[in-house]
Design a protein around this motif. Sequence first.
Motif, PDB file in Angstrom:
ATOM      1  N   PRO A 220      32.675  36.797  60.290  1.00 45.82           N
ATOM      2  CA  PRO A 220      33.858  37.756  59.976  1.00 45.82           C
ATOM      3  C   PRO A 220      34.900  37.025  59.357  1.00 45.82           C
ATOM      4  N   THR A 221      35.584  37.708  58.366  1.00 42.90           N
ATOM      5  CA  THR A 221      36.765  37.024  57.608  1.00 42.90           C
ATOM      6  C   THR A 221      37.832  37.805  58.606  1.00 42.90           C
ATOM      7  N   SER A 222      39.107  37.701  58.048  1.00 44.94           N
ATOM      8  CA  SER A 222      40.258  38.299  58.471  1.00 44.94           C
ATOM      9  C   SER A 222      40.658  39.645  58.113  1.00 44.94           C
ATOM     10  N   PHE A 223      40.049  40.106  57.235  1.00 42.87           N
ATOM     11  CA  PHE A 223      40.247  41.332  56.612  1.00 42.87           C
ATOM     12  C   PHE A 223      39.554  42.448  57.188  1.00 42.87           C
ATOM     13  N   HIS A 224      40.004  43.335  57.888  1.00 47.76           N
ATOM     14  CA  HIS A 224      39.565  44.492  58.399  1.00 47.76           C
ATOM     15  C   HIS A 224      40.259  45.920  58.342  1.00 47.76           C
ATOM     16  N   PRO A 225      40.170  46.527  57.014  1.00 45.71           N
ATOM     17  CA  PRO A 225      40.857  47.805  56.736  1.00 45.71           C
ATOM     18  C   PRO A 225      40.410  48.982  57.653  1.00 45.71           C
ATOM     19  N   HIS A 226      41.092  49.722  57.780  1.00 50.66           N
ATOM     20  CA  HIS A 226      40.866  51.008  58.796  1.00 50.66           C
ATOM     21  C   HIS A 226      40.928  52.292  57.842  1.00 50.66           C
ATOM     22  N   SER A 227      41.152  52.251  56.523  1.00 50.33           N
ATOM     23  CA  SER A 227      41.097  53.394  55.719  1.00 50.33           C
ATOM     24  C   SER A 227      40.885  53.069  54.289  1.00 50.33           C
ATOM     25  N   LEU A 228      40.227  53.943  53.595  1.00 52.43           N
ATOM     26  CA  LEU A 228      40.052  53.749  52.211  1.00 52.43           C
ATOM     27  C   LEU A 228      41.202  53.336  51.207  1.00 52.43           C
ATOM     28  N   PRO A 229      42.374  54.094  51.383  1.00 53.64           N
ATOM     29  CA  PRO A 229      43.556  53.526  50.628  1.00 53.64           C
ATOM     30  C   PRO A 229      43.765  52.073  50.843  1.00 53.64           C
ATOM     31  N   PHE A 230      43.749  51.418  52.058  1.00 48.91           N
ATOM     32  CA  PHE A 230      44.170  50.319  52.129  1.00 48.91           C
ATOM     33  C   PHE A 230      43.058  49.408  51.635  1.00 48.91           C
ATOM     34  N   LEU A 231      41.707  49.435  51.601  1.00 47.98           N
ATOM     35  CA  LEU A 231      40.846  48.893  50.819  1.00 47.98           C
ATOM     36  C   LEU A 231      41.074  48.880  49.543  1.00 47.98           C
ATOM     37  N   GLU A 232      41.100  50.030  48.770  1.00 48.04           N
ATOM     38  CA  GLU A 232      41.651  50.191  47.404  1.00 48.04           C
ATOM     39  C   GLU A 232      42.678  49.388  47.206  1.00 48.04           C
ATOM     40  N   SER A 233      43.697  49.515  47.990  1.00 49.13           N
ATOM     41  CA  SER A 233      45.117  48.702  47.523  1.00 49.13           C
ATOM     42  C   SER A 233      44.773  47.254  47.440  1.00 49.13           C
ATOM     43  N   TRP A 234      43.865  46.711  48.446  1.00 52.08           N
ATOM     44  CA  TRP A 234      43.846  45.311  48.377  1.00 52.08           C
ATOM     45  C   TRP A 234      42.934  45.037  47.000  1.00 52.08           C
ATOM     46  N   ILE A 235      41.973  45.977  46.827  1.00 52.35           N
ATOM     47  CA  ILE A 235      41.121  45.499  45.463  1.00 52.35           C
ATOM     48  C   ILE A 235      42.016  45.450  44.325  1.00 52.35           C
ATOM     49  N   ARG A 236      42.879  46.461  44.188  1.00 52.81           N
ATOM     50  CA  ARG A 236      44.277  46.550  43.027  1.00 52.81           C
ATOM     51  C   ARG A 236      44.811  45.095  43.147  1.00 52.81           C
ATOM     52  N   ARG A 237      45.126  44.587  44.157  1.00 53.34           N
ATOM     53  CA  ARG A 237      45.953  43.323  44.242  1.00 53.34           C
ATOM     54  C   ARG A 237      44.997  42.208  43.891  1.00 53.34           C
ATOM     55  N   VAL A 238      43.696  42.392  44.040  1.00 52.30           N
ATOM     56  CA  VAL A 238      42.773  41.051  43.780  1.00 52.30           C
ATOM     57  C   VAL A 238      42.557  41.246  42.204  1.00 52.30           C
ATOM     58  N   ARG A 239      42.385  42.513  41.561  1.00 50.75           N
ATOM     59  CA  ARG A 239      42.138  42.409  40.243  1.00 50.75           C
ATOM     60  C   ARG A 239      43.254  41.919  39.321  1.00 50.75           C
ATOM     61  N   ARG A 240      44.761  42.292  39.734  1.00 53.71           N
ATOM     62  CA  ARG A 240      45.624  41.998  38.853  1.00 53.71           C
ATOM     63  C   ARG A 240      46.165  40.441  39.379  1.00 53.71           C
ATOM     64  N   SER A 241      45.814  39.678  40.159  1.00 55.23           N
ATOM     65  CA  SER A 241      46.118  38.463  40.613  1.00 55.23           C
ATOM     66  C   SER A 241      45.918  37.485  39.263  1.00 55.23           C
ATOM     67  N   ARG A 242      46.941  36.686  39.149  1.00 53.20           N
ATOM     68  CA  ARG A 242      46.720  35.729  38.249  1.00 53.20           C
ATOM     69  C   ARG A 242      46.110  34.699  38.557  1.00 53.20           C
ATOM     70  N   ARG A 243      45.008  34.198  37.876  1.00 60.08           N
ATOM     71  CA  ARG A 243      44.369  33.122  38.183  1.00 60.08           C
ATOM     72  C   ARG A 243      44.850  31.984  37.556  1.00 60.08           C
ATOM     73  N   THR A 244      45.549  31.037  38.216  1.00 61.17           N
ATOM     74  CA  THR A 244      46.314  29.816  37.730  1.00 61.17           C
ATOM     75  C   THR A 244      45.684  28.812  38.018  1.00 61.17           C
ATOM     76  N   SER A 245      44.512  28.665  38.783  1.00 62.99           N
ATOM     77  CA  SER A 245      43.644  27.506  38.992  1.00 62.99           C
ATOM     78  C   SER A 245      42.264  27.810  38.543  1.00 62.99           C
ATOM     79  N   LEU A 246      41.723  26.846  37.822  1.00 62.98           N
ATOM     80  CA  LEU A 246      40.258  26.836  37.627  1.00 62.98           C
ATOM     81  C   LEU A 246      39.419  27.029  38.867  1.00 62.98           C
ATOM     82  N   MET A 247      39.418  26.011  39.932  1.00 60.39           N
ATOM     83  CA  MET A 247      38.850  25.953  41.100  1.00 60.39           C
ATOM     84  C   MET A 247      39.590  25.557  41.948  1.00 60.39           C
ATOM     85  N   LEU A 248      38.972  25.936  43.435  1.00 63.76           N
ATOM     86  CA  LEU A 248      39.735  25.598  44.583  1.00 63.76           C
ATOM     87  C   LEU A 248      38.749  25.064  45.660  1.00 63.76           C
TER      88      LEU A 248
END
Length: 436
Positions: A220-248
């Motif tokens: 289990p991770t810490s992410f437990h959305p309770h509705s589709l809009p909250f999941l979709e909102s997170w996915i949008r954030r993931v897609r637009r996030s600037r990847r400023t590091s090659l690897m972590l």
Amino acid sequence: MASKSTVTTLTIFIFFFIEPRLSQQISTVDSECTGRWIHIRTLPSRFNLDLLSTCNHYPLTDDLCPYLSNHGLGPKTHTRTRSWYRTDPLLLELIFHRRILEYPCLTPDPNLASAVYLPYYAGIDSLRYLYGSDVNSSADHGSDLLSFLTRDSPEIWSRRSGHDHFLVMARPAWDFSQPLTVDPPIWGTSFLERPEFFNLTALTLESRFWPWQEQAVPYPTSFHPHSLPFLESWIRRVRRSRRTSLMLFAGGGGTSSTPNIRRSIRLECTNVTETEPETSSEKIKTCDFVDCSNGICEHDPIRFMRPMLQSSFCLQPPGDTPTRKATFDGIIAGCIPVFFEDQTAKMQYGWHLPEEDFSEFSVTIAKEDVVFRGVRIADVLMSIPREEVARMRERVIEMMPRVMYRRHGASMGLMNKKDAVDIAIDGVLRKISSRV
């Protein structure tokens, strides 16, 4: 036990044993449940809820009491969040128990059921054998449960010799695999070594690869959305996030002088440089490092989630055991996993990760090449075309719902997307039907 924990346990007791009684009703849509009926075996509370009262009894382990809230999801990371919790993976048994009460094909009649779920908190019960007063009698783990199953309505257990039963064990299977004949006892209990349990299906956080009664399910991770809009909102954030590091790399270890993959990663990340992308003047970090030594990241996703969002690749080296919770944290952040041995994920999570096209969403670099042959991880990753990286990240994002555990009581829209629990139940039903 602390008074707060007493209140928490009482709340869980009220929910499990009063409200969910309504869930054990036969669905009106029988055709959708053909071959999918599940019966939840009624166990005495000493096998589940009573065990929660020992949440702070073992000084060698973390105090689990603060993480019992929200039916095992733990407290929210901050007051305004609706999706993020300080979840302890060891409470997956409680999380799964709460979620299966919402399964649409439950039946109170075991004779109609294709599978029987045992709501036994095996991982929590194992603490007394691993760290408590029963450490020298760990071969007895499971004997009380077996006695109950063979004494109370024994026809349920005996009709298929346990082949149709399953349970969740929120620890690596190695912790339940001590040989029955070892004296003095070594690490672990002998639950999975008891011949009487060879037929049941155990959902564990990590399997041993060869025994067919086990199947690994995501941490289990810490992410437990309770509705589709909250999941979709997170996915949008993931897609637009600037990847400023090659690897972590988010983790601990690697500080000894003995050659190993974590030491090699630390050495490579020590002299952090900047890399000039081919089509951009913006420089990015070659390697970012989040030190999670001594468990400081365990209940604090804020420490590592932002760096994961800012990294293209997340390094997933094995540690004390092959698997890592960080594998699934990284997927939730859209960070492409980099594996160094197949046992970390490919040989573990076949129900949740697409084994047939593993290279579609991940990179594998043999740890021997890095540790002993001088292969630089950054060189391998930088050689992957940017278009390929973007495609792999999109594949990771598509997999996100499959490895997350949505919050109980989720909206219908989100329930239409199968999460880790749904996929585990589907896998259990397939596995049982193939052998009964």
